[in-house]
Design an enzyme around this catalytic site. Structure first.
Site, PDB file in Angstrom:
ATOM      1  N   HIS A   1     -26.352 -18.672 -26.237  1.00 55.60           N
ATOM      2  CA  HIS A   1     -25.900 -18.883 -27.618  1.00 55.60           C
ATOM      3  C   HIS A   1     -25.041 -17.687 -28.010  1.00 55.60           C
ATOM      4  CE1 HIS A   1     -25.856 -19.646 -31.887  1.00 55.60           C
ATOM      5  NE2 HIS A   1     -26.490 -20.780 -31.694  1.00 55.60           N
TER       6      HIS A   1
ATOM      7  N   ARG B   1     -21.780 -19.863 -39.000  1.00 59.41           N
ATOM      8  CA  ARG B   1     -20.352 -20.136 -38.750  1.00 59.41           C
ATOM      9  C   ARG B   1     -19.933 -21.453 -39.390  1.00 59.41           C
ATOM     10  NH1 ARG B   1     -20.077 -20.379 -32.856  1.00 59.41           N
ATOM     11  NH2 ARG B   1     -22.333 -20.158 -32.875  1.00 59.41           N
TER      12      ARG B   1
END
Ligand SMILES: Cc1cc2nc3c(=O)[nH]c(=O)nc-3n(C[C@H](O)[C@H](O)[C@H](O)COP(=O)(O)OP(=O)(O)OC[C@H]3O[C@@H](n4cnc5c(N)ncnc54)[C@H](O)[C@@H]3O)c2cc1C
Length: 553
Positions: free
Chosen positions: A318, A338
């Protein structure tokens, strides 16, 4: 609170923020992505993978840490196991008490099976409870199953097994409704419609969430449901070997009680493997987002009965694991940060990658920024990372958005006096997910009769890179399918007599390959640094092995 040299870099991040609010980087084309991945993604690091020396996937590449366990020794001596003693006799045994296992148990029971679920730690000690961002399902007017399908295939570099992806996206809207009826409190808009976000590689808003603790909420209702429906379950009782019958069918498992070291024999007409992932193997030394029990046990057990694995050469790192402070190294900073608008910026406050590229691409770009371009920020502990500019979120979406949408993140960093609504987070890739796993068909059946698999331990759905929100979806879609199929199988199957002959054969193959003294005992059950299990299974092992963690006498 950050040390002075990190504060200096934060000033640069602040100085470029106004300009960056209007700056959007373009997505990379394949001609840029491919060399980026090949050069910087950990899956491509030469010398860290090797070919399996035996078993159904002999010759396939997988990380050394995984190969060691797949080629491992059984902790059981079949000659010392009394197969005449059966402690539980059920239709369906589910191994694993996370989202996939709980779902499979519910569906197996709904389809008329007598079910036993066994799990390594407590019911719900699992990766599912860690899921933050949400679960994908195409259920908005401007979305469609076809778009979800294409996004998923694209994210997986078109290596995904198409019929599994078809099943995934088709069942998705139903799964969201099913979880809603069980009691999941999905985030909703004022008018009662779903509040949905987008994520890396997804071209529509289809991420269903419960703030940033979605998996905890999903597991809450599943656990309640298991209890309400009075499905039997055992805790602290990992499976250490599968049982077969003399017709080559899987029909149960040997469990060990982690508190008493006693063995439990379970005879079952079918078994659903739902043991989750392998983050705690810390491949290539990466920290991980995974819970302590994520040690690839299901892969090992399935491999030993002859089940084929798929895509074992691809792991998901990740992009945004915490790099500072040290106490939370590797813990997840959800992609939702994000999705809400935060950019990734280097030590000078410059963007270097479009933040919602697929995860493997973003992870590779961060590694390049830090390793090759030397544009990372060093922490006092010697870690390196780049900034995830979370203060942008309130500027883009209004004051209070961070507090409302990311309460778990606020708390995770707030404990260390970092206010993520005002200061960015330092992040670096962390080992998160196994893209591959046990090969299944659309009903969760493996290549071995009587053995089904669901969730992170199976592979094929996500190709070589999973998209955000598609794993929690996977566990419900294939947990449901595998539970139902295992129940149906149990109604038809004529089981033979129990045997551990496959373990004898496996040990002989290991010896022939000259590996038995070189490989550890597997499954691993817990990482090396966990509290050791004293004199584990002392009465059951035939030989003292030289190179393994568990002391055998
Ligand atoms: C921090 C974090 C955040 C995530 N966020 C998201 C997200 O927002 N959206 C998304 O789609 N996905 C997300 N994921 C991925 C997703 O949560 C997992 O892939 C998924 O929940 C795995 O479910 P599972 O049931 O297959 O495995 P798990 O939930 O890990 O359950 C496996 C269970 O099996 C047990 N077990 C293991 N070995 C044995 C054994 N030998 N015998 C018996 N039991 C055993 C384990 O103890 C555990 O209880 C996230 C993962 C993490 C770690």
């Amino acid at each position: 609170m950050y040390p002075a040299h990190m504060e200096e870099s934060i000033r640069k991040v602040e100085a470029t923020r106004e300009r960056r609010l209007k700056e959007s980087l373009l997505r990379l084309g394949d001609e840029q992505k491919t060399p980026l991945l090949q050069r910087y993604h950990p899956d491509y690091v030469a010398g860290k993978m090797r070919q399996l020396a035996l078993g159904p996937n002999k010759g396939d590449y997988t990380p050394d840490e995984v190969a060691d366990l797949l080629e491992g020794n059984s902790c059981l001596d079949p000659d010392k196991i009394d197969l005449g003693r059966v402690d539980y006799d059920v239709d369906v045994l589910v191994i694993g008490g996370g989202g996939a296992g709980a779902t499979a148990a519910l569906l197996a029971q709904e389809n008329g099976a007598k079910v036993l679920l066994t799990t390594k730690l407590r019911l719900g000690d699992c990766n599912t409870v860690g899921a933050q961002a949400g679960t994908q399902a195409a259920d908005r007017p401007n979305d469609s199953l076809a778009i979800h399908y294409l996004d998923t295939m694209g994210g997986g570099h078109f290596a995904n097994v198409p019929e599994l992806v078809e099943a995934l996206v088709k069942d998705a809207p139903m799964v969201i409704k099913w979880l809603g009826t069980l009691g999941v409190n999905w985030d909703k808009m004022a008018d009662g419609t779903m509040h949905e976000l987008s994520g890396g590689g997804a071209s529509r808003l289809r991420l269903h969430s419960a703030r940033d603790y979605t998996g905890l909420e999903e597991m809450r209702v599943l656990r309640d449901e298991i209890r309400n429906r009075k499905i039997d379950y055992l805790e602290f009782s990992p499976a250490v070997e599968l049982l077969m019958d003399d017709k080559g069918q899987v029909c149960g498992a040997v469990l060990v009680n982690l508190e008493t070291n006693e063995l439990t024999m379970v005879r079952a007409k079918s078994v659903v493997m739902a043991t989750g992932g392998m983050g705690r193997l810390h491949i290539q030394g990466f920290p991980t987002t995974n819970h302590y029990g994520a040690t690839a046990d299901g892969l090992v057990l399935a491999y030993r009965v002859g089940a084929q694995l798929i895509f074992m050469d691809t792991m998901q790192y990740h992009p945004t694991g915490a790099a500072y402070p040290m106490q939370i190294l590797g813990q997840l900073v959800t992609e939702k940060v994000r999705s809400l608008g935060a950019q990734l910026v280097n030590v000078d406050g410059e963007q270097f990658i479009m933040p919602l590229e697929p995860r493997d691409v973003v992870a590779a770009a961060i590694i390049r920024e830090c390793q090759e371009r030397q544009k990372g920020v060093k922490t006092p502990a010697g870690q390196v990372g780049v900034w995830l500019d979370s203060p942008m979120i309130d500027m883009l979406r209004g004051e209070g958005t961070v507090a409302r949408e990311l309460p778990a993140m606020v708390r995770q960093f707030g404990r260390f006096n970092i206010d993520i609504a005002r200061e960015p987070m330092l992040i670096y890739p962390t080992l998160h997910y196994q893209n591959g796993g046990i090969k299944i068909n659309t009903e969760g059946a493996t290549t071995v009769p009587g053995l089904f698999a669901a969730g992170e331990c199976e592979g094929g759905v996500h190709g070589s890179n999973r998209l955000i929100g598609n794993s929690t979806l996977d566990i419900f879609v294939f947990g449901r399918r595998a539970g139902r199929a295992a129940a149906n199988w149990s109604k038809e199957v004529k089981s033979g007599s129990l045997t551990l002959e496959h373990v004898r054969c496996w040990q002989k193959d290991l010896e022939r390959a000259g590996l038995s003294k070189l490989r550890p005992v597997s499954p691993l059950l817990l990482p090396d640094y966990a509290r050791p299990i004293p004199d584990y299974l002392p009465d059951y092992s035939a030989q003292a092995l030289t190179a393994h963690r568990i002391k055998l006498t």
